[in-house]
Design a protein around this motif. Sequence first.
Motif, PDB file in Angstrom:
ATOM      1  N   ALA A 116      12.287  -9.312   6.675  1.00 48.97           N
ATOM      2  CA  ALA A 116      11.488  -9.461   5.451  1.00 48.97           C
ATOM      3  C   ALA A 116      10.185 -10.193   5.754  1.00 48.97           C
ATOM      4  CB  ALA A 116      12.289 -10.209   4.389  1.00 48.97           C
ATOM      5  N   LYS A 117      10.253 -11.220   6.572  1.00 46.69           N
ATOM      6  CA  LYS A 117       9.061 -11.983   6.937  1.00 46.69           C
ATOM      7  C   LYS A 117       8.083 -11.087   7.692  1.00 46.69           C
ATOM      8  CE  LYS A 117       7.645 -15.953   9.707  1.00 46.69           C
ATOM      9  NZ  LYS A 117       8.089 -16.961  10.656  1.00 46.69           N
ATOM     10  N   THR A 118       8.625 -10.326   8.645  1.00 49.56           N
ATOM     11  CA  THR A 118       7.770  -9.430   9.434  1.00 49.56           C
ATOM     12  C   THR A 118       7.163  -8.351   8.548  1.00 49.56           C
ATOM     13  OG1 THR A 118       9.162  -9.830  11.363  1.00 49.56           O
ATOM     14  CG2 THR A 118       7.728  -7.922  11.455  1.00 49.56           C
ATOM     15  N   GLU A 119       7.968  -7.800   7.634  1.00 47.27           N
ATOM     16  CA  GLU A 119       7.448  -6.775   6.721  1.00 47.27           C
ATOM     17  C   GLU A 119       6.363  -7.359   5.824  1.00 47.27           C
ATOM     18  OE1 GLU A 119      10.830  -5.160   4.663  1.00 47.27           O
ATOM     19  OE2 GLU A 119      11.384  -3.868   6.347  1.00 47.27           O
ATOM     20  N   ALA A 120       6.571  -8.594   5.368  1.00 47.30           N
ATOM     21  CA  ALA A 120       5.549  -9.242   4.539  1.00 47.30           C
ATOM     22  C   ALA A 120       4.260  -9.424   5.333  1.00 47.30           C
ATOM     23  CB  ALA A 120       6.054 -10.585   4.024  1.00 47.30           C
ATOM     24  N   GLU A 121       4.390  -9.850   6.585  1.00 50.15           N
ATOM     25  CA  GLU A 121       3.199 -10.021   7.421  1.00 50.15           C
ATOM     26  C   GLU A 121       2.507  -8.677   7.644  1.00 50.15           C
ATOM     27  OE1 GLU A 121       4.401 -11.892  11.065  1.00 50.15           O
ATOM     28  OE2 GLU A 121       4.845 -13.813  10.099  1.00 50.15           O
ATOM     29  N   VAL A 122       3.309  -7.633   7.902  1.00 59.86           N
ATOM     30  CA  VAL A 122       2.731  -6.296   8.127  1.00 59.86           C
ATOM     31  C   VAL A 122       2.054  -5.812   6.857  1.00 59.86           C
ATOM     32  CG1 VAL A 122       3.332  -3.890   8.559  1.00 59.86           C
ATOM     33  CG2 VAL A 122       4.280  -5.671  10.005  1.00 59.86           C
ATOM     34  N   ALA A 124       0.781  -7.651   4.500  1.00 69.87           N
ATOM     35  CA  ALA A 124      -0.451  -8.432   4.328  1.00 69.87           C
ATOM     36  C   ALA A 124      -1.545  -7.904   5.243  1.00 69.87           C
ATOM     37  CB  ALA A 124      -0.187  -9.907   4.605  1.00 69.87           C
ATOM     38  N   ARG A 125      -1.173  -7.582   6.460  1.00 70.20           N
ATOM     39  CA  ARG A 125      -2.169  -7.048   7.401  1.00 70.20           C
ATOM     40  C   ARG A 125      -2.666  -5.679   6.944  1.00 70.20           C
ATOM     41  NH1 ARG A 125       0.148  -8.455  13.415  1.00 70.20           N
ATOM     42  NH2 ARG A 125      -0.104 -10.723  13.266  1.00 70.20           N
ATOM     43  N   ILE A 126      -1.722  -4.868   6.428  1.00 64.97           N
ATOM     44  CA  ILE A 126      -2.120  -3.537   5.947  1.00 64.97           C
ATOM     45  C   ILE A 126      -3.069  -3.679   4.758  1.00 64.97           C
ATOM     46  CG2 ILE A 126      -1.248  -1.489   4.749  1.00 64.97           C
ATOM     47  CD1 ILE A 126       1.174  -1.578   6.595  1.00 64.97           C
ATOM     48  N   THR A 127      -2.726  -4.601   3.840  1.00 63.40           N
ATOM     49  CA  THR A 127      -3.591  -4.827   2.668  1.00 63.40           C
ATOM     50  C   THR A 127      -4.960  -5.313   3.119  1.00 63.40           C
ATOM     51  OG1 THR A 127      -1.642  -5.391   1.367  1.00 63.40           O
ATOM     52  CG2 THR A 127      -3.763  -6.079   0.487  1.00 63.40           C
ATOM     53  N   GLU A 128      -4.958  -6.233   4.060  1.00 62.35           N
ATOM     54  CA  GLU A 128      -6.221  -6.753   4.592  1.00 62.35           C
ATOM     55  C   GLU A 128      -7.015  -5.651   5.280  1.00 62.35           C
ATOM     56  OE1 GLU A 128      -7.272  -9.647   8.261  1.00 62.35           O
ATOM     57  OE2 GLU A 128      -5.873 -10.516   6.813  1.00 62.35           O
ATOM     58  N   ALA A 129      -6.298  -4.842   6.073  1.00 60.19           N
ATOM     59  CA  ALA A 129      -6.981  -3.745   6.777  1.00 60.19           C
ATOM     60  C   ALA A 129      -7.500  -2.710   5.776  1.00 60.19           C
ATOM     61  CB  ALA A 129      -6.026  -3.092   7.762  1.00 60.19           C
ATOM     62  N   SER A 130      -6.705  -2.450   4.727  1.00 58.60           N
ATOM     63  CA  SER A 130      -7.166  -1.496   3.702  1.00 58.60           C
ATOM     64  C   SER A 130      -8.425  -2.018   3.016  1.00 58.60           C
ATOM     65  CB  SER A 130      -6.073  -1.267   2.660  1.00 58.60           C
ATOM     66  OG  SER A 130      -4.967  -0.623   3.233  1.00 58.60           O
TER      67      SER A 130
END
Length: 180
Positions: A116-122, A124-130
């Motif tokens: 869950a932590k890793t998915e949240a980080e991913v 967040a990164r996807i949202t940031e990248a988007s």
Amino acid sequence: MATTPAHGADAAHETSGIFPPFDFSSFPSQIFWLALTFGVLYIFMSKLVLPRIGGAIDRRADSITQDLEEASRMSDRAAAAQQSLETELAAARAKARATAAQAKADIEAEVAAETAKTEAEVDARITEASARIADAQTAAMKNVQEVASTAASSIVNKLIGVDISTDDASKAVSGVLKGN
């Protein structure tokens, strides 16, 4: 050789030629000694030897009985100890299974939390990248619009010889891009 009276009875037996135990004249004395010897041996055996043998047999029978009883008690104790051991072994196995199940549940919970932590980080990164991509796309579109406006103004000027203002060219390019 002359016979002397002390040797007379022996001499009579020697001359008769009969084997002394089969001589009928000596039967009464043989029977007397037989009865006396049998009686003494009977009394000796019945009073001394046979009671000792009987006592030894009785002691041995008692010893065997005690040994069998002791063996039975030991067998019962061994069976009880084996039953206790099997019960303890079953309890230990159950405890081991419970410990293994708890460890598995703990590991699965830890893995789920880490996932869950890793998915949240991913995410967040996807949202940031988007967001960066959207910003880059917006900036690129702005640059494309500026370049298209400048190019359209230059093309119109070269083709028809009319100078169009940059604002009019920008409005025309915006209209085309928006689908108007």
